[in-house]
Motif scaffolding. Structure first.
Motif, mmCIF file in Angstrom:
data_model
loop_
_atom_site.group_PDB
_atom_site.id
_atom_site.type_symbol
_atom_site.label_atom_id
_atom_site.label_comp_id
_atom_site.label_asym_id
_atom_site.label_seq_id
_atom_site.Cartn_x
_atom_site.Cartn_y
_atom_site.Cartn_z
ATOM 1 N N PHE A 184 -35.611 28.914 -5.986
ATOM 2 C CA PHE A 184 -37.107 28.867 -5.232
ATOM 3 C C PHE A 184 -38.194 28.803 -5.188
ATOM 4 N N LEU A 185 -38.873 29.541 -6.917
ATOM 5 C CA LEU A 185 -39.495 29.297 -6.728
ATOM 6 C C LEU A 185 -40.162 27.306 -7.273
ATOM 7 N N TRP A 186 -38.694 26.953 -7.382
ATOM 8 C CA TRP A 186 -39.519 25.342 -8.013
ATOM 9 C C TRP A 186 -39.443 24.391 -6.852
ATOM 10 N N TYR A 187 -38.802 24.622 -5.794
ATOM 11 C CA TYR A 187 -38.763 23.987 -4.717
ATOM 12 C C TYR A 187 -39.798 25.067 -3.557
ATOM 13 N N GLY A 188 -40.355 25.802 -3.718
ATOM 14 C CA GLY A 188 -40.997 26.521 -3.080
ATOM 15 C C GLY A 188 -42.600 25.719 -3.298
ATOM 16 N N LEU A 189 -42.916 25.660 -4.384
ATOM 17 C CA LEU A 189 -44.115 25.452 -4.833
ATOM 18 C C LEU A 189 -44.305 23.789 -4.877
ATOM 19 N N GLY A 190 -43.118 22.741 -4.686
ATOM 20 C CA GLY A 190 -42.984 21.301 -4.095
ATOM 21 C C GLY A 190 -43.069 21.488 -2.925
ATOM 22 N N ARG A 191 -42.108 21.827 -2.071
ATOM 23 C CA ARG A 191 -42.689 21.979 -0.565
ATOM 24 C C ARG A 191 -43.602 22.226 -0.411
ATOM 25 N N ALA A 192 -44.042 22.957 -0.645
ATOM 26 C CA ALA A 192 -45.897 23.602 0.134
ATOM 27 C C ALA A 192 -46.700 22.671 -0.696
ATOM 28 N N TRP A 193 -46.616 22.167 -1.798
ATOM 29 C CA TRP A 193 -47.966 20.644 -1.786
ATOM 30 C C TRP A 193 -47.343 19.647 -0.606
ATOM 31 N N ILE A 194 -45.575 19.134 -0.704
ATOM 32 C CA ILE A 194 -45.855 18.299 0.139
ATOM 33 C C ILE A 194 -45.669 18.329 1.358
ATOM 34 N N GLU A 195 -45.127 19.402 2.184
ATOM 35 C CA GLU A 195 -45.365 19.859 3.249
ATOM 36 C C GLU A 195 -46.998 19.517 3.673
ATOM 37 N N SER A 196 -47.673 19.709 2.996
ATOM 38 C CA SER A 196 -49.397 19.196 3.655
ATOM 39 C C SER A 196 -49.576 17.668 3.298
ATOM 40 N N LEU A 197 -48.778 17.280 3.199
ATOM 41 C CA LEU A 197 -48.907 15.824 3.250
ATOM 42 C C LEU A 197 -48.689 14.976 4.823
ATOM 43 N N ARG A 198 -47.485 15.889 5.087
ATOM 44 C CA ARG A 198 -46.606 15.798 6.542
ATOM 45 C C ARG A 198 -47.603 15.352 7.925
ATOM 46 N N THR A 199 -46.485 14.390 8.342
ATOM 47 C CA THR A 199 -47.406 15.099 9.651
ATOM 48 C C THR A 199 -46.617 14.993 10.900
ATOM 49 N N ASP A 200 -45.326 15.244 10.364
ATOM 50 C CA ASP A 200 -44.359 16.106 11.609
ATOM 51 C C ASP A 200 -44.062 17.393 11.522
ATOM 52 N N SER A 201 -45.416 18.380 10.840
ATOM 53 C CA SER A 201 -44.867 20.046 10.519
ATOM 54 C C SER A 201 -44.824 20.620 11.863
#
Length: 234
Positions: free
Chosen positions: A130-147
């Protein structure tokens, strides 16, 4: 979407797929019920499942590439992804599906070759996931256009993305759990389920030769008694 709750759309499984966080949450609920019924250690089970989740998510993200979805904003980086908007026009965007796939693969390797090797308590793999995936997803989600956005709430003038907010919450909770367990609690290696199973198997192997020796002795005595009986009859 304006971020409001549309109860009809929430159950319309025929119109869109299930978000990964929804799948993980429901999977965890099922794991809680299953382990309670079977009297198993919940966190030992989730530690094993965490590796399967990372494998599945790493492979599954390539489905976004096939469907040409879940991409990011436009970029000029060398690894940009070409996205056709018509038969003659295209834009070049962040391949966010690839970012997340690679992030999950790295996380899997860390769990297998680092975290698991020095695991001190059941649940450590789960917290790291959860720590690892959460860190990555928080950053990657900021780049997406379909949130998907959280109602019409904003933070510092920007709308709050649901997955990003949930990722940050999971990172904070997981980090706190790891700090508490690693820094403020003492853990006996014998408490790990994998070590308990190994100890039981070792004990069974030690008892097995003694049981075989008893059986061999009993069979030998039986054979001697049969020979004695045959001699008496003759």
């Amino acid at each position: 979407a304006d971020g409001g709750l549309d109860w009809g759309s929430m159950i319309a499984v025929w119109d869109g797929g299930l978000a990964i966080y929804g799948a993980v949450i429901m999977g965890f609920v099922v794991a809680v019920l299953y382990t309670r019924k079977k009297k198993l250690k919940l966190w030992a089970m989730t530690d094993l499942c965490a590796m399967g989740l990372l494998i599945g998510q790493s492979i599954g993200r390539w489905g976004n590439f096939v469907n040409r979805e879940a991409f990011g904003v436009q970029t000029t980086l060398p690894w940009r992804m070409r996205l056709w908007t018509s038969a003659y026009q295209y834009i070049e965007v962040h391949p966010t599906f690839f970012y997340e796939s690679l992030w999950n693969l790295i996380g899997l390797l860390l769990v297998v070759f680092v975290i698991t090797k020095g695991r001190r308590f059941d649940g450590e793999n789960t917290c790291f996931y959860f720590l690892w995936y959460g860190l990555g997803r928080a950053w990657i989600e900021s780049l997406r256009t379909d949130s998907l956005y959280l109602f019409d709430w904003t933070f510092m003038g920007s709308p709050i993305r649901v997955s990003q907010a949930l990722s940050i919450v999971l990172v904070v909770v997981s980090a706190c759990m790891m700090v508490v367990n690693l820094c403020f609690r003492r853990h006996d290696p014998a408490d790990l389920l994998v070590n308990q199973v190994a100890a039981r198997e070792a004990a069974a192997l030690e008892e097995a030769p003694e049981e075989l020796e008893i059986l061999d002795t009993a069979e030998h005595r039986t054979d001697e008694q049969e020979e004695t009986d045959d001699g008496s009859e003759n």
